[in-house]
Design a protein around this motif. Structure first.
Motif, PDB file in Angstrom:
ATOM      1  N   GLU A 291       0.761  -1.293  -0.137  1.00 27.18           N
ATOM      2  CA  GLU A 291      -0.162  -0.019  -0.008  1.00 27.18           C
ATOM      3  C   GLU A 291       0.981   1.166   0.059  1.00 27.18           C
ATOM      4  O   GLU A 291       0.530   1.909  -0.725  1.00 27.18           O
ATOM      5  CB  GLU A 291      -0.958  -0.009   1.201  1.00 27.18           C
ATOM      6  CG  GLU A 291      -1.636   1.081   1.248  1.00 27.18           C
ATOM      7  CD  GLU A 291      -2.718   1.030   2.429  1.00 27.18           C
ATOM      8  OE1 GLU A 291      -3.560   2.115   2.651  1.00 27.18           O
ATOM      9  OE2 GLU A 291      -2.824  -0.055   2.866  1.00 27.18           O
ATOM     10  N   GLN A 292       1.805   1.204   0.651  1.00 23.05           N
ATOM     11  CA  GLN A 292       2.832   2.436   0.908  1.00 23.05           C
ATOM     12  C   GLN A 292       3.533   2.518  -0.724  1.00 23.05           C
ATOM     13  O   GLN A 292       3.815   3.594  -1.161  1.00 23.05           O
ATOM     14  CB  GLN A 292       4.111   2.293   1.669  1.00 23.05           C
ATOM     15  CG  GLN A 292       3.499   2.185   3.148  1.00 23.05           C
ATOM     16  CD  GLN A 292       4.642   1.780   4.195  1.00 23.05           C
ATOM     17  OE1 GLN A 292       5.713   1.676   3.869  1.00 23.05           O
ATOM     18  NE2 GLN A 292       4.192   1.844   5.503  1.00 23.05           N
ATOM     19  N   ASP A 293       3.918   1.421  -1.473  1.00 23.65           N
ATOM     20  CA  ASP A 293       4.523   1.650  -2.690  1.00 23.65           C
ATOM     21  C   ASP A 293       3.325   2.050  -3.644  1.00 23.65           C
ATOM     22  O   ASP A 293       3.925   2.693  -4.620  1.00 23.65           O
ATOM     23  CB  ASP A 293       5.040   0.095  -3.143  1.00 23.65           C
ATOM     24  CG  ASP A 293       5.961  -0.185  -2.225  1.00 23.65           C
ATOM     25  OD1 ASP A 293       6.819   0.838  -1.592  1.00 23.65           O
ATOM     26  OD2 ASP A 293       6.396  -1.613  -2.351  1.00 23.65           O
ATOM     27  N   LEU A 294       2.189   1.751  -3.422  1.00 26.17           N
ATOM     28  CA  LEU A 294       1.135   1.967  -4.642  1.00 26.17           C
ATOM     29  C   LEU A 294       0.446   3.199  -4.302  1.00 26.17           C
ATOM     30  O   LEU A 294      -0.402   3.569  -5.200  1.00 26.17           O
ATOM     31  CB  LEU A 294       0.382   0.747  -4.826  1.00 26.17           C
ATOM     32  CG  LEU A 294       1.010  -0.414  -5.436  1.00 26.17           C
ATOM     33  CD1 LEU A 294      -0.081  -1.655  -5.435  1.00 26.17           C
ATOM     34  CD2 LEU A 294       1.634  -0.053  -6.701  1.00 26.17           C
ATOM     35  N   SER A 295       0.478   3.587  -3.047  1.00 20.77           N
ATOM     36  CA  SER A 295      -0.513   4.777  -2.608  1.00 20.77           C
ATOM     37  C   SER A 295      -1.881   4.242  -2.020  1.00 20.77           C
ATOM     38  O   SER A 295      -2.280   3.154  -2.519  1.00 20.77           O
ATOM     39  CB  SER A 295      -0.509   6.033  -3.507  1.00 20.77           C
ATOM     40  OG  SER A 295      -1.532   5.788  -4.504  1.00 20.77           O
ATOM     41  N   SER A 296      -2.183   4.753  -1.211  1.00 15.70           N
ATOM     42  CA  SER A 296      -3.630   4.444  -0.532  1.00 15.70           C
ATOM     43  C   SER A 296      -4.568   4.502  -1.433  1.00 15.70           C
ATOM     44  O   SER A 296      -5.383   3.670  -1.614  1.00 15.70           O
ATOM     45  CB  SER A 296      -3.868   5.278   1.008  1.00 15.70           C
ATOM     46  OG  SER A 296      -2.946   5.017   1.743  1.00 15.70           O
ATOM     47  N   ASP A 297      -4.826   5.738  -2.241  1.00 12.64           N
ATOM     48  CA  ASP A 297      -5.991   5.871  -3.160  1.00 12.64           C
ATOM     49  C   ASP A 297      -5.855   4.831  -4.225  1.00 12.64           C
ATOM     50  O   ASP A 297      -6.777   4.225  -4.611  1.00 12.64           O
ATOM     51  CB  ASP A 297      -5.790   7.280  -3.888  1.00 12.64           C
ATOM     52  CG  ASP A 297      -6.098   8.360  -2.982  1.00 12.64           C
ATOM     53  OD1 ASP A 297      -6.636   8.243  -1.716  1.00 12.64           O
ATOM     54  OD2 ASP A 297      -5.398   9.639  -3.069  1.00 12.64           O
ATOM     55  N   LEU A 298      -4.756   4.453  -4.902  1.00 11.60           N
ATOM     56  CA  LEU A 298      -4.624   3.492  -5.801  1.00 11.60           C
ATOM     57  C   LEU A 298      -4.925   2.055  -5.267  1.00 11.60           C
ATOM     58  O   LEU A 298      -5.762   1.173  -6.017  1.00 11.60           O
ATOM     59  CB  LEU A 298      -3.301   3.207  -6.492  1.00 11.60           C
ATOM     60  CG  LEU A 298      -3.199   2.352  -7.667  1.00 11.60           C
ATOM     61  CD1 LEU A 298      -4.094   2.471  -8.481  1.00 11.60           C
ATOM     62  CD2 LEU A 298      -1.502   2.481  -8.063  1.00 11.60           C
TER      63      LEU A 298
ATOM     64  N   ARG B 195      -6.952   1.295  -2.617  1.00 13.35           N
ATOM     65  CA  ARG B 195      -8.517   1.266  -2.611  1.00 13.35           C
ATOM     66  C   ARG B 195      -9.166   1.054  -3.810  1.00 13.35           C
ATOM     67  O   ARG B 195     -10.086   0.271  -4.079  1.00 13.35           O
ATOM     68  CB  ARG B 195      -8.965   2.712  -1.755  1.00 13.35           C
ATOM     69  CG  ARG B 195      -8.450   3.010  -0.513  1.00 13.35           C
ATOM     70  CD  ARG B 195      -8.812   1.994   0.570  1.00 13.35           C
ATOM     71  NE  ARG B 195      -8.096   0.993   0.753  1.00 13.35           N
ATOM     72  CZ  ARG B 195      -6.910   1.036   1.347  1.00 13.35           C
ATOM     73  NH1 ARG B 195      -6.390   2.135   1.761  1.00 13.35           N
ATOM     74  NH2 ARG B 195      -6.186  -0.280   1.510  1.00 13.35           N
TER      75      ARG B 195
ATOM     76  N   ARG C 159       5.523   2.980 -13.705  1.00 14.77           N
ATOM     77  CA  ARG C 159       5.595   4.222 -13.674  1.00 14.77           C
ATOM     78  C   ARG C 159       6.500   5.000 -14.936  1.00 14.77           C
ATOM     79  O   ARG C 159       7.285   4.391 -15.228  1.00 14.77           O
ATOM     80  CB  ARG C 159       6.066   4.996 -12.257  1.00 14.77           C
ATOM     81  CG  ARG C 159       5.475   4.750 -11.084  1.00 14.77           C
ATOM     82  CD  ARG C 159       6.045   5.326  -9.972  1.00 14.77           C
ATOM     83  NE  ARG C 159       5.277   5.297  -8.654  1.00 14.77           N
ATOM     84  CZ  ARG C 159       5.144   3.991  -8.073  1.00 14.77           C
ATOM     85  NH1 ARG C 159       6.025   3.152  -8.260  1.00 14.77           N
ATOM     86  NH2 ARG C 159       4.443   4.030  -6.876  1.00 14.77           N
TER      87      ARG C 159
END
Length: 434
Positions: free
Chosen positions: A288-295, A297, A370
């Protein structure tokens, strides 16, 4: 004999046939379904006849229209009295149906709205209803009465035998519908569960807690398979546990252990279970830290819906195949419905486990790409803009055609093979003239 056929094929004449079916001497041959839901008026329908005359003759004065309608109504009333005096509408049935309800519907064509009417049904001992359900009893009755072939039989015992045969058929069909409903009830309960789960996914904004419960459940299942509580630690399959944890969650539970994971046996089953849960949750938090929380979810909801829909369609197909062959269990002295419920539950439980496993497998192995810009040379200085005159914009509302306007140039025309005026050093046809 002149007659009309009402068989739900003559759509244009169907209303006319029904409207005139109650006239004196009219004979209408109809199927069971044709003409239902419409009263047959004795003597004919004056409104319908009047509308037909108006359709053929549109320019009649109002006074003449009133006279015509009164004449038609008087004729229909006269015919009605004659039909009533003759006994009203008579129904002739060519067979007795498997359901008494259909026979009653046919009888109900006559005697409506207080009008007189009668009905009479004819059937043969070779009809399916008599041959299958009442042949022996009626045949014995004919032998006792000394009846010969071709002689009509009118007796209360025959009528009761037919009624009993219809009751047997209705009871048989009722059992079929009842069993069909019981089979459908199994699928309906499963459908309610899966749709409730799907609605929860659609309406939920954060599915992380549900996914953690899925992780704990999968870890428990893996431990029950490779490290059962009833076995000694020396008998545990640590290698198989490590493979399943690596394949499902991408974790190496033997990392940092020089003994190849043998020290996991000394931890005890409860401590091992808690340690694996902590490792799986930590791995998920790192993703989750690598992908970001919004992504994360977004991926949680998207992947879960995709997996649910995919496995639910496969489950429906599997239940159809199970339903097709479950009746053969009756030859083994087993109730097919009980077997269908039991195996249907096993298939549904397996589907739910696959949904959890596939959802977590996608979340733990998804890769985010990315697009990072590569260092490039500084961009060249902007080229001078070559101004070209544009034709004036003329608005027209369509009154007169607009004559085409000729483009007027204020500078000399540049040749295709001449150097481009922008100073790039290229020919004009390969630069701004391309």
């Amino acid at each position: 004999m002149k007659h009309n056929v009402l068989n739900a094929k003559q759509h244009e004449r169907e209303a006319e046939i029904i409207a005139q079916a109650g006239r004196k001497g009219a004979v209408t041959i109809a199927t069971n379904m044709a003409g239902r839901g419409t009263d047959i008026l004795l003597g004919g329908n004056p409104d319908f006849m009047f509308k037909q005359i108006l359709y053929r003759e549109e320019n009649l004065p109002d006074a003449r229209k009133l006279e015509i309608f009164e004449e038609i109504r008087a004729d229909c009333e006269k015919d009605k009295q004659e039909v009533i005096a003759a006994g009203g509408l008579h129904i002739l049935g060519t067979e007795r149906h498997e359901s008494r309800r259909i026979d009653n519907q046919l009888r109900g064509r006559a005697g409506r709205q207080g009008d007189p009417g009668s009905s009479r049904f004819y059937l043969s001992l070779e009809d399916d209803l008599m041959r299958i359900f009442a042949s022996e009893r009626v045949s014995q009755l004919m032998l006792k009465l000394g009846m010969e072939e071709g002689i009509p039989i009118e007796h209360g015992m025959v009528t009761r035998a037919i009624a009993n045969a219809q009751k047997k058929v209705e009871a048989h069909h009722f059992d079929i519908r009842k069993q069909l409903l019981e089979y459908d009830d199994v699928m309906n309960k499963q459908r309610e569960v899966i749709y409730q789960h799907r609605r929860a996914v659609l309406g939920g904004s954060n599915l992380k807690d549900d996914l953690r419960n899925m992780m704990d459940g999968l870890v428990d299942s893996a431990l029950n398979i490779y490290c059962p509580a009833e076995q000694y630690p020396e008998e545990w399959d640590i290698k198989g546990l490590a493979e399943i944890m690596h394949g499902q969650f991408g974790l190496d539970i033997t990392e940092g252990k020089n003994d190849g994971g043998e020290s996991l046996r000394d931890m005890g089953r409860d401590a091992l279970l808690e340690d694996l849960r902590v490792q799986v949750r930590g791995a998920y938090d790192r993703r989750e830290q690598d992908l970001s929380s919004d992504l994360m979810r977004f991926l949680e909801k998207n992947f879960m819906l995709q997996v649910i829909d995919h496995h639910w369609k496969d489950h429906l197909l599997g239940m159809d195949h199970l339903r097709d062959g479950i009746g053969l269990r009756g030859y083994g002295q087993k109730d097919p419905l009980i077997e269908y419920k039991r195996e249907g539950y096993d298939l549904f439980a397996g589907m739910m486990e696959r949904i959890k496993s596939d959802t977590l497998d996608r979340l733990f192995h998804v890769q985010a790409v990315r697009n990072e810009g590569q260092p490039t040379a500084p961009p060249p200085p902007p080229s001078p803009v070559i101004s070209r005159p544009h034709p004036p914009l003329i608005l027209n509302r369509g009154e007169e055609p607009v004559a085409p306007q000729t483009v007027q140039r204020s500078d000399n025309k540049v040749g295709r093979n001449e150097p481009c005026p922008c100073g790039s050093g290229k020919k004009y046809k390969k630069c701004h003239g391309a």
